[in-house]
Motif scaffolding. Structure first.
Motif, PDB file in Angstrom:
ATOM      1  N   LEU A 208       0.832  -1.207   0.000  1.00  0.00           N
ATOM      2  CA  LEU A 208       0.000   0.000   0.000  1.00  0.00           C
ATOM      3  C   LEU A 208       0.866   1.256   0.000  1.00  0.00           C
ATOM      4  O   LEU A 208       1.998   1.249   0.511  1.00  0.00           O
ATOM      5  CB  LEU A 208      -0.916   0.014   1.231  1.00  0.00           C
ATOM      6  N   GLU A 209       0.342   2.327  -0.573  1.00  0.00           N
ATOM      7  CA  GLU A 209       0.954   3.653  -0.524  1.00  0.00           C
ATOM      8  C   GLU A 209       0.067   4.551   0.348  1.00  0.00           C
ATOM      9  O   GLU A 209      -1.141   4.299   0.484  1.00  0.00           O
ATOM     10  CB  GLU A 209       1.059   4.256  -1.930  1.00  0.00           C
ATOM     11  N   LEU A 210       0.662   5.597   0.913  1.00  0.00           N
ATOM     12  CA  LEU A 210      -0.126   6.527   1.742  1.00  0.00           C
ATOM     13  C   LEU A 210      -1.262   7.156   0.938  1.00  0.00           C
ATOM     14  O   LEU A 210      -2.341   7.446   1.480  1.00  0.00           O
ATOM     15  CB  LEU A 210       0.786   7.619   2.325  1.00  0.00           C
ATOM     16  N   SER A 211      -1.037   7.345  -0.361  1.00  0.00           N
ATOM     17  CA  SER A 211      -2.068   7.939  -1.225  1.00  0.00           C
ATOM     18  C   SER A 211      -3.317   7.050  -1.312  1.00  0.00           C
ATOM     19  O   SER A 211      -4.415   7.523  -1.587  1.00  0.00           O
ATOM     20  CB  SER A 211      -1.517   8.183  -2.634  1.00  0.00           C
ATOM     21  N   ASP A 212      -3.149   5.729  -1.057  1.00  0.00           N
ATOM     22  CA  ASP A 212      -4.292   4.808  -1.102  1.00  0.00           C
ATOM     23  C   ASP A 212      -5.278   5.065   0.033  1.00  0.00           C
ATOM     24  O   ASP A 212      -6.422   4.621  -0.022  1.00  0.00           O
ATOM     25  CB  ASP A 212      -3.807   3.352  -1.026  1.00  0.00           C
ATOM     26  N   LEU A 213      -4.807   5.776   1.082  1.00  0.00           N
ATOM     27  CA  LEU A 213      -5.671   6.053   2.236  1.00  0.00           C
ATOM     28  C   LEU A 213      -6.608   7.237   1.990  1.00  0.00           C
ATOM     29  O   LEU A 213      -7.582   7.410   2.726  1.00  0.00           O
ATOM     30  CB  LEU A 213      -4.817   6.327   3.487  1.00  0.00           C
ATOM     31  N   ARG A 214      -6.297   8.058   0.976  1.00  0.00           N
ATOM     32  CA  ARG A 214      -7.170   9.199   0.667  1.00  0.00           C
ATOM     33  C   ARG A 214      -8.478   8.682   0.085  1.00  0.00           C
ATOM     34  O   ARG A 214      -8.485   7.812  -0.777  1.00  0.00           O
ATOM     35  CB  ARG A 214      -6.492  10.151  -0.321  1.00  0.00           C
ATOM     36  N   PHE A 215      -9.584   9.242   0.572  1.00  0.00           N
ATOM     37  CA  PHE A 215     -10.898   8.738   0.178  1.00  0.00           C
ATOM     38  C   PHE A 215     -11.110   8.821  -1.328  1.00  0.00           C
ATOM     39  O   PHE A 215     -10.884   9.849  -1.951  1.00  0.00           O
ATOM     40  CB  PHE A 215     -12.011   9.491   0.907  1.00  0.00           C
ATOM     41  N   ASP A 216     -11.558   7.709  -1.882  1.00  0.00           N
ATOM     42  CA  ASP A 216     -11.878   7.583  -3.307  1.00  0.00           C
ATOM     43  C   ASP A 216     -13.359   7.216  -3.378  1.00  0.00           C
ATOM     44  O   ASP A 216     -13.754   6.101  -3.013  1.00  0.00           O
ATOM     45  CB  ASP A 216     -11.003   6.492  -3.937  1.00  0.00           C
ATOM     46  N   LYS A 217     -14.174   8.157  -3.837  1.00  0.00           N
ATOM     47  CA  LYS A 217     -15.631   7.991  -3.784  1.00  0.00           C
ATOM     48  C   LYS A 217     -16.099   6.724  -4.505  1.00  0.00           C
ATOM     49  O   LYS A 217     -16.940   5.978  -3.996  1.00  0.00           O
ATOM     50  CB  LYS A 217     -16.313   9.225  -4.382  1.00  0.00           C
ATOM     51  N   GLU A 218     -15.537   6.444  -5.671  1.00  0.00           N
ATOM     52  CA  GLU A 218     -15.999   5.311  -6.472  1.00  0.00           C
ATOM     53  C   GLU A 218     -15.763   3.981  -5.751  1.00  0.00           C
ATOM     54  O   GLU A 218     -16.672   3.151  -5.633  1.00  0.00           O
ATOM     55  CB  GLU A 218     -15.274   5.301  -7.828  1.00  0.00           C
ATOM     56  N   ILE A 219     -14.525   3.780  -5.252  1.00  0.00           N
ATOM     57  CA  ILE A 219     -14.190   2.527  -4.570  1.00  0.00           C
ATOM     58  C   ILE A 219     -14.931   2.431  -3.239  1.00  0.00           C
ATOM     59  O   ILE A 219     -15.428   1.367  -2.852  1.00  0.00           O
ATOM     60  CB  ILE A 219     -12.668   2.416  -4.356  1.00  0.00           C
TER      61      ILE A 219
END
Length: 374
Positions: A208-219
């Protein structure tokens, strides 16, 4: 494949069951009322955690299908969203639960010593809710990848620490029932954070990358849409147990204590079916993701046969020793009598619970969480 994936889950469930039995054993040394107090509010904890469990089921199913379809980046993003979402959700639900706990316990009929023990345990468990949700998120991410060994190691270490801390907080520091809850939160929290931290390690197949923790509305919406029916189903089960406890407490704390002890012991026999059901969800998900429907069907059929064999053998082995097992947790003749009767009846019907676990695992792996809810 089923056994390879399910054995670590079974061992993890076994260790958790051993911990629950150990916890009940230590709490019973305070009093039978203490056991009744913890059992009384267990469905409330289950009710709150059910919302997180549904989302972790969705996470595991989605990751399994993405990996089966060789869409690794999507799987990674799903894992990151799950961690962030479950952490925020646990904070919100934990605070709400903590604030309304006294009113709910009283509404259920909890008074006197039963209320005191129930609130002492419940208040700490609600405040420590993020630790449970994060550990569930870690387990879901790993199981979705087909890695059931890592959750076993993390779970085993957490349970080991819990068993050590229980008597220290309960008896050495004289904190009673509240000490049992504090021990659980600390041991769960330490290893939940460690597990989440390892998902960012470069050696991981799904790093995982830290950017993966930012909310992604679609997922996020995909996790919620698939997870909400599972959460609803889990919450309905928890609510059912809450109502059942209201009935049980009207018969007195002896009956409630017998029920608590019987449930803890019966979960030991259920362990293989739960492990196979969890493994089956991963196998079905990955094979459907790879468009291999025939192999998914074969996994369901094989799992049903194995689960039934394990449960019948386990039940027959335990049946002659039911009373002796119950006596290890209480010296009250009425508790022993009620607990023995309850556990004996449960054992005779337990193979049917295997079919239940297989059906739930099949529907969850296929992403048909509405069917699982029903």
């Amino acid at each position: 494949v089923i056994l390879t994936l399910s054995l670590p889950i079974m061992l993890n469930n076994f260790l958790r069951t051993v911990y629950n039995l150990t916890d009940t054993f230590f709490v019973s040394k305070i009093s039978d009322n203490a056991v009744a107090g913890v059992q009384f509010i267990w469905p409330l904890i289950f009710l709150i955690t059910s919302f997180g469990i549904g989302m972790t089921i969705a996470t595991s199913s989605i990751i399994a299908q993405y990996i089966g379809a060789h869409m690794k980046e999507k799987a990674r993003r799903t894992a990151g969203q799950s961690i962030s979402f479950l952490f925020v959700l646990s904070l919100v639900l934990g605070v709400i639960g903590y604030l309304f706990a006294p009113a709910i316990i009283r509404a259920m009929g909890g008074t006197g010593e039963l209320y005191d023990n129930a609130y002492a345990y419940l208040s700490i468990m609600f405040l420590g809710m993020p630790t449970t949700f994060l550990l569930n998120a870690y387990n879901a991410i790993k199981q979705g990848q087909g890695d059931t060994i890592s959750p076993l190691i993390i779970g085993g270490l957490s349970i080991g620490m819990n068993i050590i801390l229980d008597p220290i907080f309960m008896f050495v520091l004289n904190m009673g029932v509240q000490g049992a809850a504090i021990a659980t939160v600390i041991s769960t929290g330490i290893f939940a954070l460690y597990g989440i931290f390892t998902t960012f390690d470069a050696k991981q197949s799904l790093k995982l990358e830290l950017s993966d923790l930012r909310f992604d509305k679609e997922i996020l919406m995909k996790i919620v849409n698939i997870g909400l029916p599972s959460s609803t189903g889990q919450a309905m089960t928890a609510f059912g147990f809450t109502i059942l406890n209201v009935f049980l407490v009207s018969f007195g704390e002896i009956t409630l204590t017998a029920f608590a002890i019987g449930n803890r012991i019966s979960s030991l026999i259920m362990m293989p079916a739960m492990g196979i059901g969890s493994a089956l969800a991963t196998i079905v998900g990955q094979n459907l993701g790879a468009d291999n429907v025939s192999r998914a069907k074969l996994a369901v059929r094989s799992s049903t046969i194995m689960s039934t064999i394990f449960l019948v053998i386990g039940g027959l082995i335990m049946l002659p020793f039911v009373q002796k097992i119950v006596e290890a947790f209480s010296s009250d003749p009425e508790v022993i009598k009620n607990g023995t009767e309850y556990l004996t009846m449960i054992i005779w019907g337990i193979p049917l619970m295997g079919f239940f676990q297989i059906l739930v695992g099949t529907f969850q792996g296929a992403g048909h969480t509405v069917s699982a809810m029903i």
